[in-house]
Design a protein around this motif. Structure first.
Motif, PDB file in Angstrom:
ATOM      1  N   TYR A   1      12.211   4.200  -0.561  1.00  0.00           N
ATOM      2  CA  TYR A   1      12.405   4.920   0.597  1.00  0.00           C
ATOM      3  C   TYR A   1      13.713   4.956   1.003  1.00  0.00           C
TER       4      TYR A   1
ATOM      5  N   ASP B   1       4.438  15.209   2.811  1.00  0.00           N
ATOM      6  CA  ASP B   1       3.838  14.810   1.783  1.00  0.00           C
ATOM      7  C   ASP B   1       3.544  15.780   0.633  1.00  0.00           C
TER       8      ASP B   1
ATOM      9  N   ARG C   1      -1.614  12.094  -8.035  1.00  0.00           N
ATOM     10  CA  ARG C   1      -3.100  12.098  -7.785  1.00  0.00           C
ATOM     11  C   ARG C   1      -3.819  12.644  -9.125  1.00  0.00           C
TER      12      ARG C   1
ATOM     13  N   GLU D   1      10.523  11.472  -5.257  1.00  0.00           N
ATOM     14  CA  GLU D   1       9.881  10.882  -6.414  1.00  0.00           C
ATOM     15  C   GLU D   1       9.851  11.759  -7.429  1.00  0.00           C
TER      16      GLU D   1
ATOM     17  N   LEU E   1      -4.831   7.281  -7.623  1.00  0.00           N
ATOM     18  CA  LEU E   1      -3.559   7.664  -7.060  1.00  0.00           C
ATOM     19  C   LEU E   1      -2.304   6.543  -7.694  1.00  0.00           C
ATOM     20  N   HIS E   2      -1.218   7.172  -8.305  1.00  0.00           N
ATOM     21  CA  HIS E   2      -0.289   6.171  -8.692  1.00  0.00           C
ATOM     22  C   HIS E   2      -0.621   5.257  -9.946  1.00  0.00           C
TER      23      HIS E   2
ATOM     24  N   HIS F   1       9.428   4.830  -6.290  1.00  0.00           N
ATOM     25  CA  HIS F   1       9.070   5.047  -5.019  1.00  0.00           C
ATOM     26  C   HIS F   1       9.960   4.405  -3.932  1.00  0.00           C
TER      27      HIS F   1
ATOM     28  N   PRO G   1       0.740  -1.064   0.151  1.00  0.00           N
ATOM     29  CA  PRO G   1      -0.002   0.019  -0.022  1.00  0.00           C
ATOM     30  C   PRO G   1       0.835   1.340   0.000  1.00  0.00           C
ATOM     31  N   PHE G   2       2.077   1.126   0.527  1.00  0.00           N
ATOM     32  CA  PHE G   2       2.821   2.385   0.325  1.00  0.00           C
ATOM     33  C   PHE G   2       3.914   2.506  -0.722  1.00  0.00           C
ATOM     34  N   TYR G   3       3.936   1.458  -1.518  1.00  0.00           N
ATOM     35  CA  TYR G   3       4.608   1.381  -2.836  1.00  0.00           C
ATOM     36  C   TYR G   3       6.054   1.362  -2.756  1.00  0.00           C
TER      37      TYR G   3
ATOM     38  N   PHE H   1       8.066  12.215   0.492  1.00  0.00           N
ATOM     39  CA  PHE H   1       7.091  11.573   1.343  1.00  0.00           C
ATOM     40  C   PHE H   1       7.957  11.280   2.486  1.00  0.00           C
TER      41      PHE H   1
ATOM     42  N   THR I   1       7.839  14.730  -5.411  1.00  0.00           N
ATOM     43  CA  THR I   1       7.398  14.580  -4.204  1.00  0.00           C
ATOM     44  C   THR I   1       8.380  14.086  -3.183  1.00  0.00           C
TER      45      THR I   1
HETATM   46  C1  FUC Z   1       3.335   9.472  -2.003  1.00  0.00           C
HETATM   47  C2  FUC Z   1       2.222  10.351  -1.271  1.00  0.00           C
HETATM   48  C3  FUC Z   1       1.034   9.703  -0.969  1.00  0.00           C
HETATM   49  C4  FUC Z   1       0.834   8.342  -0.778  1.00  0.00           C
HETATM   50  C5  FUC Z   1       2.154   7.269  -1.332  1.00  0.00           C
HETATM   51  C6  FUC Z   1       2.337   6.101  -0.564  1.00  0.00           C
HETATM   52  O1  FUC Z   1       3.717   9.501  -3.098  1.00  0.00           O
HETATM   53  O2  FUC Z   1       2.090  11.444  -2.037  1.00  0.00           O
HETATM   54  O3  FUC Z   1       0.300  10.563  -0.229  1.00  0.00           O
HETATM   55  O4  FUC Z   1       0.483   7.921   0.488  1.00  0.00           O
HETATM   56  O5  FUC Z   1       3.154   7.961  -1.625  1.00  0.00           O
END
Ligand code: FUC
Length: 324
Positions: A161, A229, A59, A288, A83-84, A159, A46-48, A263, A261
């Motif tokens: 981290y 975020d 978005r 990102e 989203l994404h 994406h 869910p958080f990619y 996050f 982005t």
């Molecule tokens: C980011 C954010 C979103 C989201 C996601 C997992 O890019 O902009 O809010 O929660 O990743």
């Protein structure tokens, strides 16, 4: 792996960047990416974590846009928002992987696949490749390439981290720097509303190194969210630097897009079992690069249209190196 002994590893599900392991001057190696050692977690990510995002990062208001006079309705996966890339975005697809190498000895890993409108709702049948390379000086270049049989949208990102700590601390001890002077203002659904808010000595001002923990705190204190975020305007490409003085490492991100982005893993939950322990907010920071979020519905926010038959290439580069 390069000659220095640094290496990357990737997963074919989601064309995911799994590990970025650096050979350090003290002869140790250190992985600077957050990941989930139980690979099964990536099926529902869910958080990619580490995933490739597409066709469109960020978005899209109501999952709706107009292209060539036609209106398209995408599948929505965050309330009314797409989203994404939506529920069948790149992050949730199985990719075909190949290992490539060159005479210079550079390491390349390439993922490819086709997506079509019946899968993800975006117009046209698109062929995509995502190529990861690791240079001899530890630079990771991710090249995104796409071609489509009709006009469509293409705004991919990575994406991953990062967590530069040697131990399991979160990233609030890191510092962030970026030349960004504008941030996308958001509506009540967290979708950019068409206003670019000037940054001026406020919680988004990272023109001089700012402690990430302080940046998060000032956003929370002023009710602007649960951490960073936000999507920043970066006309000269993503120019974000993250450093950790404790581990003496610096991450530099560059790209060829007009937005990025940041996050800070706000909302991570203990259901995640990461290499840095159970999931919790601020365990990693994602940088990102992409075309500004919701740009297809906003005037002057950048062009994410990919014309039929045009071969489009984008890059994102990440470089972690010793020293701060
Ligand atoms: C980011 C954010 C979103 C989201 C996601 C997992 O890019 O902009 O809010 O929660 O990743």
């Amino acid at each position: 792996m390069n000659k220095r002994g640094s290496s990357i590893s990737v997963l074919d599900f989601g064309a995911t960047w799994y590990e970025y392991r650096l050979a350090r001057h003290d002869q140790t190696t250190q992985n600077v990416l957050l990941n989930e050692p139980d690979i099964a977690h990536y099926l529902n990510n869910p958080f990619y974590l580490g995933a490739t995002i597409g066709r469109v990062t960020g978005r899209i208001k109501n999952g709706r846009f107009t292209l060539g006079g036609k209106q398209f309705q995408l599948q929505q996966n965050e309330g009314a928002t797409t989203l994404h890339g939506g529920p069948h975005g790149f992050a949730y697809l199985q990719w075909e992987g190949t290992i490539l190498s060159t005479d210079e000895g550079d390491n390349y890993l390439q993922f490819s696949r086709q997506v079509d409108q019946s899968l993800d709702g975006f117009p046209g049948t698109m062929t995509v490749t995502v190529t990861y390379s690791l240079s001899e000086d530890d630079i990771v270049d991710i090249t995104y390439q796409a071609i489509c049989d009709t006009d469509t949208l293409f705004s991919p990102t990575c994406h991953a981290y990062f967590n530069l700590n040697k131990d399991n601390q979160d990233i609030r001890n890191h510092d962030i720097k970026s030349n960004a002077q504008f941030v996308e203002a958001l509506d009540e659904e967290h979708v950019p509303n068409g206003i670019l808010a000037p940054i001026d000595n406020d919680m988004y001002d990272y023109r001089n190194f700012k402690n990430v923990g302080q940046a998060i705190k000032s956003i929370i204190d002023s009710n602007h969210g649960a951490g960073i975020d936000d999507t920043f305007l970066t006309p000269a490409g993503a120019d974000v630097t993250i450093r950790d003085q404790e581990s003496n490492l610096t991450l530099q991100t560059t790209a060829d897009r007009n937005g990025v982005t940041i996050f800070t893993a706000n909302g991570f939950t203990p259901t995640m079992q990461t290499n840095k322990g159970a999931g919790k907010p601020f365990l990693g920071i994602a940088v990102e690069p992409h075309i500004l979020s919701n740009a297809i519905n906003l005037e002057g926010f950048g062009n994410m249209i990919l014309k039929a038959g045009v071969n489009q290439t984008y890059h994102a580069r990440y470089h972690v190196s010793e020293g701060v």
